[in-house]
Design a protein around this motif. Structure first.
Motif, mmCIF file in Angstrom:
data_model
loop_
_atom_site.group_PDB
_atom_site.id
_atom_site.type_symbol
_atom_site.label_atom_id
_atom_site.label_comp_id
_atom_site.label_asym_id
_atom_site.label_seq_id
_atom_site.Cartn_x
_atom_site.Cartn_y
_atom_site.Cartn_z
ATOM 1 N N GLY A 295 0.802 -1.218 0.000
ATOM 2 C CA GLY A 295 0.000 0.000 0.000
ATOM 3 C C GLY A 295 0.831 1.262 0.000
ATOM 4 O O GLY A 295 0.690 2.115 -0.878
ATOM 5 N N PHE A 296 1.759 1.358 0.973
ATOM 6 C CA PHE A 296 2.556 2.582 1.082
ATOM 7 C C PHE A 296 3.753 2.582 0.140
ATOM 8 O O PHE A 296 3.944 3.514 -0.651
ATOM 9 C CB PHE A 296 3.023 2.772 2.522
ATOM 10 C CG PHE A 296 3.940 3.953 2.702
ATOM 11 C CD1 PHE A 296 3.491 5.241 2.438
ATOM 12 C CD2 PHE A 296 5.250 3.784 3.110
ATOM 13 C CE1 PHE A 296 4.334 6.340 2.581
ATOM 14 C CE2 PHE A 296 6.101 4.870 3.262
ATOM 15 C CZ PHE A 296 5.636 6.155 2.988
ATOM 16 N N GLN A 297 4.583 1.544 0.210
ATOM 17 C CA GLN A 297 5.810 1.559 -0.581
ATOM 18 C C GLN A 297 5.557 1.400 -2.082
ATOM 19 O O GLN A 297 6.220 2.047 -2.889
ATOM 20 C CB GLN A 297 6.749 0.461 -0.081
ATOM 21 C CG GLN A 297 7.314 0.742 1.310
ATOM 22 C CD GLN A 297 8.426 -0.206 1.692
ATOM 23 O OE1 GLN A 297 8.341 -1.403 1.434
ATOM 24 N NE2 GLN A 297 9.474 0.319 2.310
ATOM 25 N N ARG A 298 4.610 0.559 -2.466
ATOM 26 C CA ARG A 298 4.360 0.336 -3.892
ATOM 27 C C ARG A 298 3.173 1.128 -4.425
ATOM 28 O O ARG A 298 3.063 1.313 -5.640
ATOM 29 C CB ARG A 298 4.127 -1.151 -4.147
ATOM 30 C CG ARG A 298 5.309 -2.047 -3.786
ATOM 31 C CD ARG A 298 5.093 -3.460 -4.292
ATOM 32 N NE ARG A 298 6.165 -4.354 -3.873
ATOM 33 C CZ ARG A 298 6.283 -5.612 -4.262
ATOM 34 N NH1 ARG A 298 5.384 -6.139 -5.087
ATOM 35 N NH2 ARG A 298 7.280 -6.357 -3.834
ATOM 36 N N GLY A 299 2.303 1.584 -3.544
ATOM 37 C CA GLY A 299 1.145 2.356 -4.000
ATOM 38 C C GLY A 299 0.119 1.541 -4.763
ATOM 39 O O GLY A 299 -0.604 2.086 -5.606
ATOM 40 N N GLU A 300 0.028 0.247 -4.469
ATOM 41 C CA GLU A 300 -0.933 -0.608 -5.178
ATOM 42 C C GLU A 300 -2.365 -0.229 -4.807
ATOM 43 O O GLU A 300 -2.666 0.057 -3.658
ATOM 44 C CB GLU A 300 -0.686 -2.082 -4.819
ATOM 45 C CG GLU A 300 0.698 -2.608 -5.199
ATOM 46 C CD GLU A 300 0.831 -2.841 -6.694
ATOM 47 O OE1 GLU A 300 -0.188 -2.765 -7.403
ATOM 48 O OE2 GLU A 300 1.970 -3.096 -7.151
ATOM 49 N N TYR A 301 -3.248 -0.235 -5.820
ATOM 50 C CA TYR A 301 -4.688 0.020 -5.642
ATOM 51 C C TYR A 301 -4.956 1.363 -4.950
ATOM 52 O O TYR A 301 -5.900 1.508 -4.185
ATOM 53 C CB TYR A 301 -5.341 -1.120 -4.841
ATOM 54 C CG TYR A 301 -5.148 -2.475 -5.461
ATOM 55 C CD1 TYR A 301 -5.832 -2.835 -6.623
ATOM 56 C CD2 TYR A 301 -4.243 -3.381 -4.901
ATOM 57 C CE1 TYR A 301 -5.633 -4.081 -7.206
ATOM 58 C CE2 TYR A 301 -4.030 -4.623 -5.481
ATOM 59 C CZ TYR A 301 -4.733 -4.970 -6.640
ATOM 60 O OH TYR A 301 -4.535 -6.199 -7.210
#
Length: 324
Positions: free
Chosen positions: A50-56
């Motif tokens: 969620g935070f590091q990759r910014g998925e979805y």
């Protein structure tokens, strides 16, 4: 549908009564809803994906020169960000909402400090990234975003531990930027000092710097009075370091430090001599154009107060007489 039946639905799920009872029961175990490793796996996933990759991601956040792909439900943990979210409506369904974090007036909030603070909204793993070099910026970002007391307390404690002979110059610059009337309780605004973003931590940090100057630094430099004579016993270079530091202290702190009963560097005469030498050094630097003086009071008129008094006034310009 009645209000009772709708209130039992959470994101389309109808929890079994036994499950609800179990959750209510374990929620009182040291504040954790579930002591199993399952929750930690969820938090780790949120932080990594969620935070590091910014998925979805459903929110694009702009701050400094950085762009973050984040999630509104997580950002809503911050009172500051939830206000930005509420005033930045989604332009089109299915398109991420865009918000801008105004930090132009907050120079204490650095890119690294903000990244650690916003990462803390996802996971406490951000706490491991706090170091003496970035602690003050993390504290500033945490105070600005709000809702992260644990992060702020750890950042503050790291700041306090970082005050040393090597860093005192930077901390004196920080203290010098604090308005004299600041109580640390004001909310940052366009007409206030950027230092006030720290809220109640402003005064705490100022007190920590003062305690370092008055108590810790003389001890580090081995400057103390002998019990019998009250004269200082210290390596000569230690006294020179103390003089150099005190020659750069803002006046209100310099006055309070020299007059403090906790400033134990010898007798009143010793403190008076030290203050006089420090003032001479200050006259060539920080106090240029101002007149600082120190006096030593004798007699019983100063019982309960310091015998050494420091004053300051603007140096008068000489008047020139013009002959006709």
């Amino acid at each position: 549908m009645s209000s009772g039946s709708s209130s039992s639905v959470t994101n389309g799920l109808h929890p079994h009564p036994d499950v609800s009872d179990h959750i209510n029961h374990v929620s009182h175990l040291n504040g954790f809803a579930d002591p199993s490793p399952h929750n930690q796996k969820i938090i780790d996933y949120l932080y990594n994906y969620g935070f590091q990759r910014g998925e979805y991601a459903d929110t694009v956040l702009h701050v400094h020169q950085n762009v973050y792909r984040l999630h509104a439900i997580i950002l809503s943990r911050s009172p500051f960000l939830v206000q930005l979210l509420s005033t930045s409506p989604q332009v089109q369904v299915g398109v991420p909402r865009t918000i801008y974090v105004p930090v132009e007036r907050e120079p204490e909030v650095t890119q690294e400090g903000f990244a650690i603070a916003v990462g803390y909204l996802y996971s406490s793993v951000s706490l491991r990234l706090i170091r003496p070099e970035n602690a003050r910026a993390v504290l500033a970002a945490g105070c600005m975003l709000g809702g992260m007391d644990d992060l702020c307390e750890l950042a503050y404690a790291t700041c306090k531990r970082s005050i040393s002979v090597d860093t005192i110059g930077a901390w004196l610059e920080f203290v010098d930027a604090i308005p004299p009337s600041s109580s640390g309780a004001e909310t940052p605004g366009p007409d206030l000092s950027p230092i006030r973003i720290y809220g109640p931590y402003v005064q705490r940090l100022r007190d920590d710097v003062f305690h370092f100057l008055v108590v810790t630094l003389p001890n580090i430099l081995e400057i103390h009075a002998t019990p019998s004579e009250g004269t200082p016993t210290t390596p000569e270079n230690g006294r020179e370091v103390l003089l150099q530091v005190f020659s750069r202290i803002p006046f209100d702190m310099f006055k309070a430090a020299v007059e403090s009963p906790n400033f134990q560097i010898g007798s009143d005469q010793t403190r008076f001599k030290f203050a006089k030498e420090a003032i001479e050094a200050r006259r060539r630097g920080i106090a240029r154009g101002l007149e600082e003086t120190v006096v030593l009071a004798f007699g019983g008129g100063n019982f309960g107060t310091s015998a050494v008094h420091v004053t300051r006034k603007t140096r008068k310009r000489p008047l020139w007489k013009v002959n006709s």
